[in-house]
Write an enzyme that holds these catalytic residues in place. Structure first.
Site, PDB file in Angstrom:
ATOM      1  N   ASP A   1       0.834  -1.198   0.000  1.00 55.30           N
ATOM      2  CA  ASP A   1       0.000   0.000   0.000  1.00 55.30           C
ATOM      3  C   ASP A   1       0.869   1.248   0.000  1.00 55.30           C
ATOM      4  O   ASP A   1       1.987   1.239  -0.528  1.00 55.30           O
ATOM      5  CB  ASP A   1      -0.949  -0.039   1.205  1.00 55.30           C
ATOM      6  CG  ASP A   1      -0.208  -0.229   2.528  1.00 55.30           C
ATOM      7  OD1 ASP A   1       0.985   0.134   2.629  1.00 55.30           O
ATOM      8  OD2 ASP A   1      -0.828  -0.730   3.488  1.00 55.30           O
ATOM      9  N   SER A   2       0.376   2.340   0.614  1.00 56.10           N
ATOM     10  CA  SER A   2       1.091   3.617   0.584  1.00 56.10           C
ATOM     11  C   SER A   2       2.466   3.545   1.228  1.00 56.10           C
ATOM     12  O   SER A   2       3.342   4.354   0.915  1.00 56.10           O
ATOM     13  CB  SER A   2       0.264   4.698   1.285  1.00 56.10           C
ATOM     14  OG  SER A   2      -0.042   4.325   2.617  1.00 56.10           O
ATOM     15  N   GLY A   3       2.673   2.577   2.111  1.00 52.17           N
ATOM     16  CA  GLY A   3       3.992   2.411   2.709  1.00 52.17           C
ATOM     17  C   GLY A   3       5.047   2.024   1.706  1.00 52.17           C
ATOM     18  O   GLY A   3       6.242   2.149   1.973  1.00 52.17           O
TER      19      GLY A   3
ATOM     20  N   HIS B   1       2.420   9.892   7.058  1.00 48.04           N
ATOM     21  CA  HIS B   1       3.107   8.734   6.504  1.00 48.04           C
ATOM     22  C   HIS B   1       4.603   8.832   6.777  1.00 48.04           C
ATOM     23  O   HIS B   1       5.111   9.841   7.259  1.00 48.04           O
ATOM     24  CB  HIS B   1       2.845   8.641   4.993  1.00 48.04           C
ATOM     25  CG  HIS B   1       1.518   8.037   4.666  1.00 48.04           C
ATOM     26  ND1 HIS B   1       0.329   8.679   4.910  1.00 48.04           N
ATOM     27  CD2 HIS B   1       1.184   6.835   4.114  1.00 48.04           C
ATOM     28  CE1 HIS B   1      -0.677   7.918   4.529  1.00 48.04           C
ATOM     29  NE2 HIS B   1      -0.196   6.789   4.029  1.00 48.04           N
TER      30      HIS B   1
END
Length: 389
Positions: A165-167, A359
């Site tokens: 995902d966004s990680g 994030h």
């Protein structure tokens, strides 16, 4: 001509070739009918289609949506032209391994690189930003008729794939504040600075980053877009398309999966799960099937599933879930014939989380990359296809 700042940046980026300049040609007249398209080595998933006349014979569009796609080519000469149809993404051009030159949102235009020293050159173009909501195209490298076309650079012996995902996308990593608009997130994302890219470069591997910000395996962040979960999108060439991606040359020795968005937000009214237990059961069943899908696609790959160390927590239910989930997923992997499956414990460090929407920062990604690089380098047998035990 692009802005003076960008032209100056190009010169600063290539001190060994101080006369290098970059020009943006919105008329697209820089590419003559007798120009020669360069064969490319591609990292990542793209949909290829021939370009219509007046594009030179053999020219192709490389349509993309997944992050961190890259193209590599080689030629002999002092001039290179790149063609784009992309008003959304930022790219990074590297010639002869010299510091990269940014190409932000080129639009429908040609980008002309001149002033290179005569001789052999190697070019690499990296997609920097995330564009899962839109498909855009890089339409290739070109050289004038008088320059020599060389074969595409050879694929690296190591291949590694990341699914997440966004990680993994470098979400908003260039931001100096966690408060960002949607557009600022797009402009400040940098997949090249994300930990999967850092890992792949460190071990000199070709790579794919098949990741989407906010995505989960069976449930996305906030319970949104249930038809666009990773179990549905992963097989596709483009997330918005229907074509299944097929490329026999992509046979990664290692596949890394990190997907936990399913549990990061409360279940919303109208979702199909009555409670967290039902969601956890569905997640494990889907993970078992996902393992089989990955193995069918990449039968020689070892699977690495970085996992939070929930044994250190004080929640017995989460501890039971963790051990039960790992056992069930491992059993499914063994049944499917996966040569090796590991659950490396994610490192314990306090993240800065100072990028957009809290994030990971550059430092956070570097720390995670350092841990993953060390773990992989301590397992050299990963690249030989040796089985568990």
């Amino acid at each position: 001509m692009w802005t003076l700042a960008l032209a100056n940046l190009a010169m600063l980026a290539a001190p060994a070739q101080s006369a290098v300049t970059i020009t943006k040609d919105v008329t697209n007249r820089s590419i003559k009918s007798d120009a020669r398209p360069l064969p490319v080595h591609i990292g990542g998933r793209v949909a290829m289609a021939p370009l219509a006349a007046p594009a030179p014979k053999g020219a192709r569009a490389y349509v993309h949506q997944w992050p961190a796609v890259y193209w590599e080519a080689a030629f002999i000469g002092d001039r290179l032209i790149l063609k784009f149809d992309d008003d959304k993404n930022e790219y990074r051009l590297t010639i002869d391994h010299v510091a990269a030159i940014p190409i932000p949102q080129p639009g429908r235009a040609a980008v002309v690189v001149t002033g290179l020293r005569p001789g052999r050159h190697r070019a690499r173009l990296d997609k920097v930003t995330e564009s899962v909501e839109v498909a855009r195209a890089f339409n290739g490298f070109f050289v004038p008729r008088g320059e020599a076309v060389l074969p595409a650079p050879r694929a690296r012996s190591r291949q590694i794939e990341f699914i997440g995902d966004s990680g993994m996308t470098g979400y908003g990593i260039r931001s100096d504040t966690p408060t960002c608009t949607k557009e600022e997130v797009r402009l400040r994302t940098d997949s090249g600075a994300a930990w999967p890219s850092l890992v792949a470069h460190s071990i000199n591997a070709d790579y794919q980053i098949n990741a989407v910000s906010g995505i989960g395996l069976v449930r996305n962040y906030g319970g949104t877009a249930p038809e666009r979960v990773m179990s549905a999108l992963y097989p596709r060439t483009l997330p918005d398309g229907t074509a299944v991606w097929q490329n026999q040359s992509w046979q990664p020795q290692v596949v890394v999966v990190l997907l936990f968005n399913d549990f990061t937000t409360p279940i919303q009214p109208g979702e199909r799960w009555l409670d967290q237990t039902a969601l956890a059961d569905d997640y494990v069943r889907a993970y078992q099937q996902f393992i089989a899908t990955i193995h069918e696609r990449s039968p020689g790959a070892a699977l690495l599933l970085p996992w939070p160390n929930l044994a250190k927590g004080n929640d017995p239910a989460m501890q039971r879930f963790s051990s039960t989930a790992q056992a069930a997923i491992r059993a499914a992997a063994v049944k499917a014939g996966v040569p090796r499956i590991e659950f490396p414990s994610l490192p314990d460090f306090t993240p800065e989380n100072s990028a957009c929407d809290y994030h990971g920062s550059r430092s956070d990604h570097q720390n995670l990359a350092g841990w993953m690089i060390a773990w992989i380098k301590a397992q050299p047998e990963l690249w030989s296809g040796r089985r568990n035990g």
